[in-house]
Motif scaffolding. Structure first.
Motif, PDB file in Angstrom:
ATOM      1  N   PHE A 396      18.205 114.386  97.640  1.00  0.00           N
ATOM      2  CA  PHE A 396      18.536 115.170  98.829  1.00  0.00           C
ATOM      3  C   PHE A 396      19.018 114.228  99.920  1.00  0.00           C
ATOM      4  CE2 PHE A 396      14.082 114.032  99.212  1.00  0.00           C
ATOM      5  CZ  PHE A 396      13.914 113.681 100.548  1.00  0.00           C
ATOM      6  N   THR A 397      19.888 114.730 100.764  1.00  0.00           N
ATOM      7  CA  THR A 397      20.383 113.992 101.916  1.00  0.00           C
ATOM      8  C   THR A 397      20.118 114.815 103.169  1.00  0.00           C
ATOM      9  OG1 THR A 397      22.602 114.969 101.814  1.00  0.00           O
ATOM     10  CG2 THR A 397      22.224 112.961 100.530  1.00  0.00           C
ATOM     11  N   GLY A 398      20.090 114.156 104.286  1.00  0.00           N
ATOM     12  CA  GLY A 398      19.855 114.868 105.537  1.00  0.00           C
ATOM     13  C   GLY A 398      19.799 113.915 106.709  1.00  0.00           C
ATOM     14  N   GLU A 399      19.516 114.492 107.877  1.00  0.00           N
ATOM     15  CA  GLU A 399      19.460 113.735 109.127  1.00  0.00           C
ATOM     16  C   GLU A 399      18.010 113.552 109.545  1.00  0.00           C
ATOM     17  OE1 GLU A 399      20.837 114.144 113.808  1.00  0.00           O
ATOM     18  OE2 GLU A 399      21.554 115.566 112.299  1.00  0.00           O
ATOM     19  N   VAL A 400      17.675 112.352 109.962  1.00  0.00           N
ATOM     20  CA  VAL A 400      16.326 112.060 110.448  1.00  0.00           C
ATOM     21  C   VAL A 400      16.165 112.698 111.833  1.00  0.00           C
ATOM     22  CG1 VAL A 400      14.698 110.255 111.087  1.00  0.00           C
ATOM     23  CG2 VAL A 400      16.212 109.921 109.128  1.00  0.00           C
ATOM     24  N   THR A 401      15.169 113.577 111.953  1.00  0.00           N
ATOM     25  CA  THR A 401      14.940 114.263 113.232  1.00  0.00           C
ATOM     26  C   THR A 401      13.770 113.686 114.015  1.00  0.00           C
ATOM     27  OG1 THR A 401      13.514 115.906 112.148  1.00  0.00           O
ATOM     28  CG2 THR A 401      15.886 116.399 112.301  1.00  0.00           C
ATOM     29  N   GLU A 402      12.873 112.980 113.316  1.00  0.00           N
ATOM     30  CA  GLU A 402      11.694 112.445 114.016  1.00  0.00           C
ATOM     31  C   GLU A 402      11.106 111.302 113.213  1.00  0.00           C
ATOM     32  OE1 GLU A 402       7.572 114.088 116.110  1.00  0.00           O
ATOM     33  OE2 GLU A 402       8.595 115.278 114.578  1.00  0.00           O
ATOM     34  N   VAL A 403      10.626 110.274 113.919  1.00  0.00           N
ATOM     35  CA  VAL A 403       9.940 109.141 113.305  1.00  0.00           C
ATOM     36  C   VAL A 403       8.660 108.904 114.071  1.00  0.00           C
ATOM     37  CG1 VAL A 403      10.040 106.707 112.675  1.00  0.00           C
ATOM     38  CG2 VAL A 403      12.116 108.098 112.567  1.00  0.00           C
ATOM     39  N   VAL A 404       7.528 109.008 113.398  1.00  0.00           N
ATOM     40  CA  VAL A 404       6.214 108.821 114.018  1.00  0.00           C
ATOM     41  C   VAL A 404       5.547 107.631 113.350  1.00  0.00           C
ATOM     42  CG1 VAL A 404       3.961 109.842 114.492  1.00  0.00           C
ATOM     43  CG2 VAL A 404       6.018 111.269 114.546  1.00  0.00           C
ATOM     44  N   MET A 405       5.188 106.623 114.149  1.00  0.00           N
ATOM     45  CA  MET A 405       4.558 105.436 113.578  1.00  0.00           C
ATOM     46  C   MET A 405       3.110 105.738 113.224  1.00  0.00           C
ATOM     47  SD  MET A 405       4.912 102.505 112.417  1.00  0.00           S
ATOM     48  CE  MET A 405       6.598 102.321 112.963  1.00  0.00           C
ATOM     49  N   ALA A 406       2.703 105.382 112.034  1.00  0.00           N
ATOM     50  CA  ALA A 406       1.333 105.555 111.573  1.00  0.00           C
ATOM     51  C   ALA A 406       0.947 104.321 110.761  1.00  0.00           C
ATOM     52  CB  ALA A 406       1.194 106.831 110.735  1.00  0.00           C
ATOM     53  N   TYR A 407      -0.351 104.169 110.515  1.00  0.00           N
ATOM     54  CA  TYR A 407      -0.852 102.985 109.816  1.00  0.00           C
ATOM     55  C   TYR A 407      -1.866 103.397 108.769  1.00  0.00           C
ATOM     56  CZ  TYR A 407       1.337 100.382 113.610  1.00  0.00           C
ATOM     57  OH  TYR A 407       2.253  99.865 114.489  1.00  0.00           O
ATOM     58  N   SER A 408      -1.974 102.564 107.763  1.00  0.00           N
ATOM     59  CA  SER A 408      -2.953 102.811 106.709  1.00  0.00           C
ATOM     60  C   SER A 408      -4.344 102.460 107.201  1.00  0.00           C
ATOM     61  CB  SER A 408      -2.608 101.977 105.467  1.00  0.00           C
ATOM     62  OG  SER A 408      -2.682 100.587 105.769  1.00  0.00           O
ATOM     63  N   GLU A 409      -5.345 102.995 106.547  1.00  0.00           N
ATOM     64  CA  GLU A 409      -6.720 102.696 106.907  1.00  0.00           C
ATOM     65  C   GLU A 409      -7.194 101.461 106.156  1.00  0.00           C
ATOM     66  OE1 GLU A 409      -8.981 106.143 106.056  1.00  0.00           O
ATOM     67  OE2 GLU A 409      -7.973 107.413 107.559  1.00  0.00           O
ATOM     68  N   GLY A 410      -8.070 100.706 106.780  1.00  0.00           N
ATOM     69  CA  GLY A 410      -8.599  99.503 106.152  1.00  0.00           C
ATOM     70  C   GLY A 410      -8.778  98.393 107.147  1.00  0.00           C
ATOM     71  N   GLU A 484      19.768 109.135 112.105  1.00  0.00           N
ATOM     72  CA  GLU A 484      20.393 108.457 110.960  1.00  0.00           C
ATOM     73  C   GLU A 484      20.499 109.409 109.775  1.00  0.00           C
ATOM     74  OE1 GLU A 484      19.515 104.597 108.049  1.00  0.00           O
ATOM     75  OE2 GLU A 484      18.428 104.824 109.937  1.00  0.00           O
ATOM     76  N   HIS A 485      21.603 109.289 109.030  1.00  0.00           N
ATOM     77  CA  HIS A 485      21.810 110.100 107.823  1.00  0.00           C
ATOM     78  C   HIS A 485      21.267 109.301 106.633  1.00  0.00           C
ATOM     79  CE1 HIS A 485      23.689 113.461 105.684  1.00  0.00           C
ATOM     80  NE2 HIS A 485      23.984 112.586 104.739  1.00  0.00           N
ATOM     81  N   VAL A 486      20.351 109.892 105.874  1.00  0.00           N
ATOM     82  CA  VAL A 486      19.679 109.189 104.781  1.00  0.00           C
ATOM     83  C   VAL A 486      19.837 109.987 103.491  1.00  0.00           C
ATOM     84  CG1 VAL A 486      17.991 108.022 106.249  1.00  0.00           C
ATOM     85  CG2 VAL A 486      17.496 110.311 105.357  1.00  0.00           C
ATOM     86  N   CYS A 487      19.642 109.279 102.389  1.00  0.00           N
ATOM     87  CA  CYS A 487      19.688 109.886 101.061  1.00  0.00           C
ATOM     88  C   CYS A 487      18.494 109.382 100.263  1.00  0.00           C
ATOM     89  CB  CYS A 487      20.993 109.541 100.343  1.00  0.00           C
ATOM     90  SG  CYS A 487      21.099 110.192  98.653  1.00  0.00           S
ATOM     91  N   PHE A 488      17.663 110.293  99.799  1.00  0.00           N
ATOM     92  CA  PHE A 488      16.501 109.954  98.986  1.00  0.00           C
ATOM     93  C   PHE A 488      16.672 110.570  97.596  1.00  0.00           C
ATOM     94  CE2 PHE A 488      14.639 109.184 103.140  1.00  0.00           C
ATOM     95  CZ  PHE A 488      13.799 108.115 102.913  1.00  0.00           C
ATOM     96  N   THR A 489      16.183 109.871  96.591  1.00  0.00           N
ATOM     97  CA  THR A 489      16.253 110.357  95.209  1.00  0.00           C
ATOM     98  C   THR A 489      14.846 110.511  94.659  1.00  0.00           C
ATOM     99  OG1 THR A 489      16.284 108.158  94.172  1.00  0.00           O
ATOM    100  CG2 THR A 489      18.386 109.057  94.938  1.00  0.00           C
ATOM    101  N   LEU A 490      14.703 111.449  93.726  1.00  0.00           N
ATOM    102  CA  LEU A 490      13.428 111.613  93.038  1.00  0.00           C
ATOM    103  C   LEU A 490      13.341 110.726  91.799  1.00  0.00           C
ATOM    104  CD1 LEU A 490      13.729 114.229  94.824  1.00  0.00           C
ATOM    105  CD2 LEU A 490      12.355 115.396  93.096  1.00  0.00           C
ATOM    106  N   PHE A 491      14.451 110.122  91.408  1.00  0.00           N
ATOM    107  CA  PHE A 491      14.451 109.225  90.249  1.00  0.00           C
ATOM    108  C   PHE A 491      14.404 107.779  90.727  1.00  0.00           C
ATOM    109  CE2 PHE A 491      18.812 110.447  91.288  1.00  0.00           C
ATOM    110  CZ  PHE A 491      19.416 109.228  91.511  1.00  0.00           C
ATOM    111  N   GLU A 492      13.792 106.936  89.916  1.00  0.00           N
ATOM    112  CA  GLU A 492      13.676 105.517  90.251  1.00  0.00           C
ATOM    113  C   GLU A 492      15.021 104.833  90.081  1.00  0.00           C
ATOM    114  OE1 GLU A 492      10.316 103.302  88.834  1.00  0.00           O
ATOM    115  OE2 GLU A 492       9.260 105.129  88.243  1.00  0.00           O
ATOM    116  N   HIS A 493      15.259 103.824  90.919  1.00  0.00           N
ATOM    117  CA  HIS A 493      16.517 103.087  90.857  1.00  0.00           C
ATOM    118  C   HIS A 493      16.454 101.970  89.827  1.00  0.00           C
ATOM    119  CE1 HIS A 493      17.393 104.378  95.305  1.00  0.00           C
ATOM    120  NE2 HIS A 493      17.166 105.387  94.495  1.00  0.00           N
ATOM    121  N   GLU A 494      15.297 101.423  89.603  1.00  0.00           N
ATOM    122  CA  GLU A 494      15.113 100.370  88.602  1.00  0.00           C
ATOM    123  C   GLU A 494      14.161 100.873  87.540  1.00  0.00           C
ATOM    124  OE1 GLU A 494      16.653  97.594  88.263  1.00  0.00           O
ATOM    125  OE2 GLU A 494      17.810  97.687  90.118  1.00  0.00           O
ATOM    126  N   GLN A 495      14.502 100.600  86.270  1.00  0.00           N
ATOM    127  CA  GLN A 495      13.687 101.096  85.170  1.00  0.00           C
ATOM    128  C   GLN A 495      12.652 100.068  84.748  1.00  0.00           C
ATOM    129  OE1 GLN A 495      14.135 104.302  84.386  1.00  0.00           O
ATOM    130  NE2 GLN A 495      15.633 104.160  86.049  1.00  0.00           N
TER     131      GLN A 495
END
Length: 532
Positions: A396-410, A484-495
Motif C-alpha cells: 500500500f502507498t499513501g501520505e503520512v498524516t501524523e508522526v508521534v514519537m514513542a519508546y519501548s519499555e525497558g 511524505e509519500h511512502v510505500c510499504f509492502t507486506l512481503f519481505e525484501h530479502e529472502q
C-alpha cells in the motif's frame, strides 16, 4: 493471470498495439551478446539441421548439417558450434576483479566473508524462444559425456576435446536458465512478453514474429493484423513469409524444399562413392558441393528472418532503462560463471546425469528463494509491478498524516515512533503484521498497530521498529515525516535461507542413501506366468 496483465491485454486489443507491462527493463542485456538461432530436424528430438550464431548482427556464422541422419556430419556440426561459442566464452574468463563473498568456515561452521576472484563480466547467450533453451540443455547433455581420444584411445568415434567442453558449458547455462532472474541464457520471447502485454495468449506470444508484430506493428496495420500476417502469410511457393523462430521447422518447408534437397544431396554422395576414376569423381564432387550449397541456402533462408527479428527485439529492450536491482542479479550470474570456470580449470568431471538428493534439494530451495527475491525486487524497481501487488493487497502507498514519537519499555528505551498513513489501498493486514519499506536500499520494518476508515480511504497506524540508529533519538531521515509519500509492502525484501540440509554422505535411506551405496534390491523378474 493477474488483473494488471488482463487489463493490459484488453487495452492492447482495444488500441491495436501491445501495452507496456513494465516501466524498466528487469533483465541484464550484455553489450555483446552471443545470439544463437538453432534449427532442428522434424522427427528426431535434438537432431540439428543448422544454426546462425555470432555477436555481429550483420555477419552471422552459418552452420549446416546437410544430412541430419548422418551422425558424423552431426558431430562435425557440434565441433563447428564449439569453435564459434567457446572463444566467446573464453574472452570473458581472463579479466577478473577482487570481490568479497560469504562462505562457511569448515572449522567453526560460521558464515564469514573472504576475498575471491570474480570475472569482471560474463558471456550472455540469447535464443529466439523457449524451445531454444530446451535445445541448449539437450545439446549439453548429449555433448558433455562424449569421449575424446585423450580420454579413451580405443573409443570408436572420438570427439574433439572442445565438444565435451562446450557440452559442460551449455549444461551450466541450461541449468542457470532455470534460476528466476538469471540472465546468462535468455529466450527473447519470454523477455519481450515480460515487458509488453499483447492482445493474444501467452502461448501465442512464443511466436517471435507475432509478438514483435504486436509491439511494433508496421505502419497502417494493427497488432492483430500484423500478428496474423506473421503467423499465416505465405509466398507464391507456399512458404511462410515469417518462418518459425526455431528450433522446429514449417512442414511445408520440410516437404517441398528441404526433403527434395537432402534427397539430391544423398544421390550426389552415393554417385561420388561409386565413381570409378578421378575425372568422373571431380564432376560428381562438384554436384555434391552444389547440393550442399542448396541446403545451406535453404537453412539460411529460414533462419535469417529470425536472426534479424532477435536483434530487432534487443533494440526494443535496450530502449528501456535498467531496473535498480538488475546489476545485483547480474553479479550473482557472474559468480555462477566464475565458479563453473574454476571447476573446468580444476579438471573436475562433468555434471552428473542425475543430481543426488541433497544437491537436488539445494537447487530447488535456491530457485524458490530466487523467485521470491525476484518478485520483490521487480516490485521495488517498477511502479507498474508494485501496482499489481497493491491490487492484490500485498502493498500500500499513501501520505503520512501524523508522526508521534514513542519508546519501548525497558532499562534502555529505544525509539518506536507511531506513523499514521492515509491510503486508498486495501492491504490484507493481520494483527501485529510486519510491513516493510525500502530505506536507502535496505528494508525497514514496521508493525501494524491499528486501522481506521475515513471518507477518502483509511488511516493505518504503524510502529517503526528498526533502522533508526543506536541512539535514543532516531537518525535523520530514518522516520517518515508528515506529508511524505511512502510505500510499504507486506512481503519481505530479502529472502531468508531455508533449513540446513545434511551432507551428501549423510543422505537418509528414504532419499536413496549416501551416493555410491548400492540401491535397493531389484524386484523379481517378470515371467510368463505374471501375464494374462
Amino acid at each position: 493471470m493477474s488483473l494488471i496483465d488482463a487489463l493490459g491485454r484488453l487495452e492492447a486489443v482495444r488500441t491495436g498495439r501491445a501495452q507496456p507491462a513494465a516501466t524498466v527493463r528487469h533483465r541484464h542485456l550484455s553489450d555483446r551478446p552471443l545470439v544463437l538461432v538453432p534449427l532442428t530436424t522434424a522427427g528426431e528430438a535434438g537432431a540439428p539441421l543448422g544454426a546462425l550464431v555470432g555477436t555481429d548482427r550483420d555477419a552471422p556464422r552459418l552452420l549446416v548439417v546437410p544430412q541430419p541422419r548422418d551422425r558424423d556430419l552431426r558431430f562435425a556440426f557440434l565441433a563447428e558450434l564449439a569453435d564459434a561459442v567457446l572463444p566467446y566464452i573464453d574472452s570473458y574468463a581472463g579479466e577478473v576483479e577482487a570481490a568479497e563473498r560469504t562462505e562457511t568456515d569448515p572449522e567453526t561452521g560460521k558464515r564469514v566473508k573472504v576475498e575471491a576472484e570474480l570475472c569482471a563480466d560474463a558471456p550472455q547467450l540469447i535464443v529466439p524462444s523457449r524451445g531454444g533453451i530446451e535445445l541448449v540443455r539437450l545439446l549439453g547433455r548429449s555433448m558433455r559425456f562424449r569421449r575424446t581420444a585423450e580420454q579413451d584411445p580405443e573409443t570408436p568415434h572420438p570427439a574433439p576435446p572442445r565438444v565435451p567442453l562446450l557440452g559442460r558449458w551449455l549444461t551450466h547455462y541450461g541449468e542457470r536458465a532455470r534460476v528466476p532472474g538469471s540472465s546468462l541464457l535468455l529466450a527473447l520471447t519470454d523477455l519481450l512478453s515480460r515487458h509488453w502485454a499483447t492482445g493474444q495468449s501467452g502461448l501465442e506470444d512464443q511466436h517471435l514474429g507475432a509478438l514483435l508484430a504486436w509491439i511494433d506493428p508496421p505502419d497502417g496495420m494493427t497488432g492483430a493484423q500484423a500478428a496474423l500476417r506473421a503467423e499465416l502469410a505465405r509466398d507464391a511457393d507456399g512458404q511462410l513469409l515469417c518462418p518459425p523462430a526455431g528450433p522446429a521447422t514449417d512442414p511445408a518447408f520440410d516437404n517441398r524444399l528441404l526433403a527434395p534437397a537432402i534427397e539430391r544431396y544423398d544421390r550426389a554422395r552415393t554417385a561420388l562413392a561409386a565413381a570409378e576414376d578421378g575425372l568422373e569423381a571431380d564432376g560428381r564432387l562438384a554436384a555434391l558441393a552444389a547440393a550442399e550449397r542448396e541446403i545451406r541456402a535453404l537453412v539460411e533462408r529460414v533462419t535469417r528472418p529470425t536472426w534479424d527479428a532477435v536483434w530487432r527485439g534487443l533494440d526494443l529492450l535496450r530502449a528501456l532503462p535498467e531496473g535498480a536491482h538488475v546489476e545485483e542479479r547480474w553479479t550473482r550470474d557472474r559468480w555462477s560463471f566464475t565458479g563453473h570456470r574454476d571447476r573446468v580449470l580444476a579438471g573436475e568431471p562433468p555434471q552428473p546425469r542425475r543430481d543426488d538428493a541433497v544437491t537436488a534439494a539445494h537447487k530447488l530451495a535456491a530457485r524458490e528463494r530466487e523467485q521470491a527475491r525476484l518478485d520483490a525486487q521487480e516490485a521495488l524497481d517498477d511502479p507498474l509491478v508494485m501496482a499489481e501487488r497493491r491490487l492484490a493487497g500485498e502493498a500500500f502507498t499513501g501520505e503520512v498524516t501524523e508522526v508521534v514519537m514513542a519508546y519501548s519499555e525497558g532499562k534502555r528505551p529505544s525509539p518506536r515512533p507511531l506513523v499514521t498513513v492515509r491510503t486508498e489501498d486495501r492491504p490484507h493486514l493481520a494483527e501485529r503484521a510486519k510491513v516493510y519499506r525500502s530505506l536507502g536500499g535496505r528494508p525497514q520494518t514496521a508493525e501494524f498497530v491499528g486501522y481506521e476508515p475515513c471518507p477518502d480511504g483509511a488511516l493505518i497506524v504503524l510502529r517503526i521498529t528498526d533502522k533508526m540508529g543506536r541512539g535514543k533519538e532516531p537518525e535523520p531521515g530514518s522516520v517518515p515525516e508528515k506529508g511524505e509519500h511512502v510505500c510499504f509492502t507486506l512481503f519481505e525484501h530479502e529472502q531468508r535461507g531455508g533449513a540446513k540440509l545434511p551432507e551428501p554422505e549423510r543422505t537418509p535411506w528414504t532419499h536413496g542413501g549416501p551416493p555410491g551405496e548400492p540401491g535397493p534390491e531389484p524386484a523379481d523378474p517378470v515371467t510368463e506366468e505374471d501375464l494374462l
